[in-house]
Structures are given as C-alpha cells and as structure tokens.
Design an enzyme around this catalytic site. Sequence first.
Site, PDB file in Angstrom:
ATOM      1  N   ARG A  52       0.824  -1.216   0.000  1.00 49.91           N
ATOM      2  CA  ARG A  52       0.000   0.000   0.000  1.00 49.91           C
ATOM      3  C   ARG A  52       0.855   1.262   0.000  1.00 49.91           C
ATOM      4  O   ARG A  52       0.456   2.299   0.509  1.00 49.91           O
ATOM      5  CB  ARG A  52      -0.962  -0.015   1.199  1.00 49.91           C
ATOM      6  CG  ARG A  52      -2.019  -1.107   1.075  1.00 49.91           C
ATOM      7  CD  ARG A  52      -2.959  -1.155   2.260  1.00 49.91           C
ATOM      8  NE  ARG A  52      -4.067  -2.067   2.019  1.00 49.91           N
ATOM      9  CZ  ARG A  52      -4.001  -3.392   2.186  1.00 49.91           C
ATOM     10  NH1 ARG A  52      -2.861  -3.944   2.600  1.00 49.91           N
ATOM     11  NH2 ARG A  52      -5.041  -4.175   1.925  1.00 49.91           N
ATOM     12  N   HIS A  55       3.595 -10.353  -6.034  1.00 52.05           N
ATOM     13  CA  HIS A  55       2.414  -9.513  -6.271  1.00 52.05           C
ATOM     14  C   HIS A  55       2.844  -8.059  -6.153  1.00 52.05           C
ATOM     15  O   HIS A  55       3.406  -7.645  -5.140  1.00 52.05           O
ATOM     16  CB  HIS A  55       1.323  -9.816  -5.245  1.00 52.05           C
ATOM     17  CG  HIS A  55      -0.047  -9.361  -5.673  1.00 52.05           C
ATOM     18  ND1 HIS A  55      -0.314  -8.046  -6.009  1.00 52.05           N
ATOM     19  CD2 HIS A  55      -1.213 -10.024  -5.840  1.00 52.05           C
ATOM     20  CE1 HIS A  55      -1.584  -7.931  -6.355  1.00 52.05           C
ATOM     21  NE2 HIS A  55      -2.149  -9.130  -6.273  1.00 52.05           N
ATOM     22  N   TYR A 110      -0.724  -2.678  -4.485  1.00 53.25           N
ATOM     23  CA  TYR A 110      -2.120  -2.437  -4.856  1.00 53.25           C
ATOM     24  C   TYR A 110      -2.338  -1.049  -5.475  1.00 53.25           C
ATOM     25  O   TYR A 110      -3.331  -0.840  -6.175  1.00 53.25           O
ATOM     26  CB  TYR A 110      -3.020  -2.566  -3.630  1.00 53.25           C
ATOM     27  CG  TYR A 110      -3.013  -3.923  -2.985  1.00 53.25           C
ATOM     28  CD1 TYR A 110      -3.147  -5.088  -3.737  1.00 53.25           C
ATOM     29  CD2 TYR A 110      -2.876  -4.057  -1.604  1.00 53.25           C
ATOM     30  CE1 TYR A 110      -3.140  -6.336  -3.146  1.00 53.25           C
ATOM     31  CE2 TYR A 110      -2.869  -5.304  -0.994  1.00 53.25           C
ATOM     32  CZ  TYR A 110      -3.003  -6.441  -1.768  1.00 53.25           C
ATOM     33  OH  TYR A 110      -2.992  -7.674  -1.171  1.00 53.25           O
ATOM     34  N   HIS A 143      -2.526  -5.831 -10.982  1.00 54.78           N
ATOM     35  CA  HIS A 143      -3.938  -5.572 -11.256  1.00 54.78           C
ATOM     36  C   HIS A 143      -4.066  -4.770 -12.542  1.00 54.78           C
ATOM     37  O   HIS A 143      -3.256  -3.883 -12.817  1.00 54.78           O
ATOM     38  CB  HIS A 143      -4.573  -4.816 -10.094  1.00 54.78           C
ATOM     39  CG  HIS A 143      -4.700  -5.636  -8.845  1.00 54.78           C
ATOM     40  ND1 HIS A 143      -4.997  -5.085  -7.624  1.00 54.78           N
ATOM     41  CD2 HIS A 143      -4.580  -6.977  -8.636  1.00 54.78           C
ATOM     42  CE1 HIS A 143      -5.056  -6.052  -6.712  1.00 54.78           C
ATOM     43  NE2 HIS A 143      -4.805  -7.199  -7.298  1.00 54.78           N
ATOM     44  N   GLU A 171      -3.994  -9.429 -13.797  1.00 60.69           N
ATOM     45  CA  GLU A 171      -5.066  -9.965 -12.961  1.00 60.69           C
ATOM     46  C   GLU A 171      -6.326  -9.114 -13.125  1.00 60.69           C
ATOM     47  O   GLU A 171      -6.388  -7.983 -12.633  1.00 60.69           O
ATOM     48  CB  GLU A 171      -4.645  -9.975 -11.489  1.00 60.69           C
ATOM     49  CG  GLU A 171      -5.722 -10.510 -10.566  1.00 60.69           C
ATOM     50  CD  GLU A 171      -5.312 -10.514  -9.103  1.00 60.69           C
ATOM     51  OE1 GLU A 171      -6.125 -10.965  -8.268  1.00 60.69           O
ATOM     52  OE2 GLU A 171      -4.181 -10.063  -8.779  1.00 60.69           O
ATOM     53  N   ASP A 210      -8.094 -14.749 -10.801  1.00 59.43           N
ATOM     54  CA  ASP A 210      -8.570 -14.776  -9.418  1.00 59.43           C
ATOM     55  C   ASP A 210     -10.016 -15.270  -9.434  1.00 59.43           C
ATOM     56  O   ASP A 210     -10.885 -14.628 -10.037  1.00 59.43           O
ATOM     57  CB  ASP A 210      -8.476 -13.379  -8.802  1.00 59.43           C
ATOM     58  CG  ASP A 210      -8.813 -13.354  -7.326  1.00 59.43           C
ATOM     59  OD1 ASP A 210      -9.907 -13.826  -6.945  1.00 59.43           O
ATOM     60  OD2 ASP A 210      -8.008 -12.839  -6.527  1.00 59.43           O
ATOM     61  N   HIS A 229     -12.561 -12.746  -8.004  1.00 57.44           N
ATOM     62  CA  HIS A 229     -12.775 -11.639  -8.940  1.00 57.44           C
ATOM     63  C   HIS A 229     -13.665 -12.080 -10.102  1.00 57.44           C
ATOM     64  O   HIS A 229     -14.603 -11.371 -10.484  1.00 57.44           O
ATOM     65  CB  HIS A 229     -11.439 -11.147  -9.503  1.00 57.44           C
ATOM     66  CG  HIS A 229     -10.549 -10.491  -8.501  1.00 57.44           C
ATOM     67  ND1 HIS A 229      -9.310  -9.987  -8.827  1.00 57.44           N
ATOM     68  CD2 HIS A 229     -10.726 -10.231  -7.180  1.00 57.44           C
ATOM     69  CE1 HIS A 229      -8.747  -9.471  -7.753  1.00 57.44           C
ATOM     70  NE2 HIS A 229      -9.586  -9.608  -6.737  1.00 57.44           N
ATOM     71  N   HIS A 245      -5.317 -17.446  -8.576  1.00 51.83           N
ATOM     72  CA  HIS A 245      -5.578 -17.053  -7.198  1.00 51.83           C
ATOM     73  C   HIS A 245      -6.864 -17.767  -6.787  1.00 51.83           C
ATOM     74  O   HIS A 245      -7.948 -17.427  -7.255  1.00 51.83           O
ATOM     75  CB  HIS A 245      -5.744 -15.545  -7.078  1.00 51.83           C
ATOM     76  CG  HIS A 245      -4.464 -14.791  -7.103  1.00 51.83           C
ATOM     77  ND1 HIS A 245      -4.404 -13.411  -7.194  1.00 51.83           N
ATOM     78  CD2 HIS A 245      -3.168 -15.210  -7.014  1.00 51.83           C
ATOM     79  CE1 HIS A 245      -3.135 -13.020  -7.177  1.00 51.83           C
ATOM     80  NE2 HIS A 245      -2.373 -14.101  -7.075  1.00 51.83           N
ATOM     81  N   ASP A 301     -15.157  -7.533  -4.133  1.00 46.02           N
ATOM     82  CA  ASP A 301     -13.936  -8.320  -3.999  1.00 46.02           C
ATOM     83  C   ASP A 301     -13.731  -8.660  -2.523  1.00 46.02           C
ATOM     84  O   ASP A 301     -12.959  -8.018  -1.818  1.00 46.02           O
ATOM     85  CB  ASP A 301     -12.756  -7.518  -4.555  1.00 46.02           C
ATOM     86  CG  ASP A 301     -11.439  -8.263  -4.422  1.00 46.02           C
ATOM     87  OD1 ASP A 301     -11.464  -9.474  -4.182  1.00 46.02           O
ATOM     88  OD2 ASP A 301     -10.380  -7.608  -4.561  1.00 46.02           O
ATOM     89  N   HIS A 335     -12.830 -11.990  -0.310  1.00 50.97           N
ATOM     90  CA  HIS A 335     -12.413 -13.381  -0.356  1.00 50.97           C
ATOM     91  C   HIS A 335     -12.948 -14.157   0.837  1.00 50.97           C
ATOM     92  O   HIS A 335     -13.085 -13.628   1.940  1.00 50.97           O
ATOM     93  CB  HIS A 335     -10.884 -13.473  -0.361  1.00 50.97           C
ATOM     94  CG  HIS A 335     -10.249 -12.830  -1.542  1.00 50.97           C
ATOM     95  ND1 HIS A 335      -8.883 -12.850  -1.758  1.00 50.97           N
ATOM     96  CD2 HIS A 335     -10.768 -12.136  -2.591  1.00 50.97           C
ATOM     97  CE1 HIS A 335      -8.600 -12.204  -2.880  1.00 50.97           C
ATOM     98  NE2 HIS A 335      -9.737 -11.755  -3.395  1.00 50.97           N
ATOM     99  N   GLU A 346      -5.436 -16.685  -1.278  1.00 53.80           N
ATOM    100  CA  GLU A 346      -5.350 -15.366  -0.630  1.00 53.80           C
ATOM    101  C   GLU A 346      -6.565 -15.215   0.300  1.00 53.80           C
ATOM    102  O   GLU A 346      -7.270 -14.223   0.257  1.00 53.80           O
ATOM    103  CB  GLU A 346      -5.350 -14.251  -1.672  1.00 53.80           C
ATOM    104  CG  GLU A 346      -4.215 -14.296  -2.657  1.00 53.80           C
ATOM    105  CD  GLU A 346      -4.387 -13.265  -3.754  1.00 53.80           C
ATOM    106  OE1 GLU A 346      -3.404 -12.603  -4.103  1.00 53.80           O
ATOM    107  OE2 GLU A 346      -5.519 -13.130  -4.271  1.00 53.80           O
TER     108      GLU A 346
END
Length: 286
Positions: A43, A69, A72, A109, A146, A180, A183, A217, A230, A232, A262
């Site tokens: 982040r 990854h 974000y 992403h 992704e 994902d 997603h 994912h 989104d 999970h 995840e």
Amino acid sequence: MSSSSTSPIGGHVLVSGGLATGGLKYAARIGAEAIQVFVANPRGWALPEGRAAEDARLRDQDEIPVFVHSPYLVNFGTPSEATLEKSLASVRHSLDRGRAIGARGVVVHTGSAVSQSYDAAMKQIHEHVLPLLDEIPDDGPDLLLEPMAGQGAMLCAKARDLGAYFAALEHHPRLGVCLDTCHAFAAGHDLAAPGGVDATLRELVDTVGTGRLKLVHANDSKDVCGSCKDRHENIGAGHIGEAPFAELLRHPEAAGVPFIIETPGREEGGEPHRRDIETLKRLRDA
C-alpha cells in the site's frame, strides 16, 4: 506431486524475519507447494532493496515456485501522470526484484481508467507498458495481468476484457494471466453453475490464446455471482463452494498452473490457510 501437469498449491506467505527465511518458514507451516510474496509495501510507493543472502536462498531453491504480487496502488490506466510514473517504477522494481529471487511471474492488477476514457487508458498502456515488457529478459519473470471484480471504471473484469489489453500490448510473449476466482465470480463468471468453470476458461482461451494462464488465485467469495465485490472467503465456505475448484484443478488449461490462496486466516497463525491448502490438495488428488 506426480508430474509437471500437476498444479502446485500454495499461498501468499508472511515474510517476517526475511523474505526467504520468513516466507519459507510460513510456507512449511501451511503446507504450501508454491508461494507468492510482496517485495515492497503493498500500500505504498517505496522501492526497497533486497538482501542478497535472502534473495539467493529463494532463487537457488527449486522445489517451490515463487511469484511476486505488485503493490495495490499500481494503476496503468490512471489519468494522473504522477501515479502512472510511480506505477511504472513500482512494477519495474517488482520485476527486477522478482528476477533476483527467481520468481516465475509478477502479478499486477489491470487497473482503472478512473476519470478518463477507456480508449485513452488503453493508448496510455500501449505507450508506457509495452516498453516495460520489452525490458524483461528471456528468462523472465512474466508480467501477469489480474482482472478485477468489475467495480467502478475497471479496465478488465470478464475474461473477454483481456482482449483489448493484450492487443494494446501486442500480445507480448512475456505477458500472462493470473485468474482470481473471487474476482471472476464477482464480475459475473458463474463458476458455481454447471459448466461454469469450463465456460470461463474457454472464454479466456478464445480471448488471449492457450498457454497464457500462468497463475490462479484460488479464493472463494463472500458475495454472490455478479456482485462486483472483492471479498475473499475460505475454500468451500463461500458462494463458489468446493466443487468448482475441483473442476478448475482438472481442467486441461490449468494443468501444471500453480494455485495460490489469498483467503482469510493470517491473524489466526495460518491455520485456516493450512486447511484451505489441504482442501485444494484433496480436490486435486481425488
């Protein structure tokens, strides 16, 4: 695992104590056969250097496939020049660090157009991301797109949305896909419906070609299909359920493709992650 066509199953790992030391320790705790890591604050925009000994330990082990990854905040579709510049620098850093640790791919992403037009965002991606792909050496890592859950002005949600993205990047050989499941389900691919998994993967192949799926994912969903949310959930505890993951693990297009969870559970010391990985292994090996 019995053959190269068997998908290794693992998770996004905690790396306290060092990227390799902490990551491999957590991987062993949860029974991971593959791992995904952050090489920077997910982040933030900081671009930290690696530690040579830790990098070498990950790079030199060949038992567990490694993926990175990207943060974000990265958004290749942003109308902000400052954010675009930081996004490119961040992904370049992730690719460089990924190569240093022997990663197979760097997940990014697909981003949002925010306040500019879709066409303007795609033109921007062609102009700025294609040169980034050209910098990647022949031994990788690949850049894995992704798609998102479909909220807002997201550039990719459904598998077919990847068509324009791949076209903008001239179907570059270093380009792959990270699917994902949460997603995809949130975006409207009903994986839980009869034939839903096969329909989704057929749409993916029809859009970008076979062999582009490099990572899954594996996440269940707290919300219903088409929710664009989104959120999970642990495997089998959400609206997708266990059966579609078994279908996905058996699908020819996913043969040998690593599956990374995840799902919720870090705050519980990884026990839910261990259970999710055990569930996926059971479905894979049945």
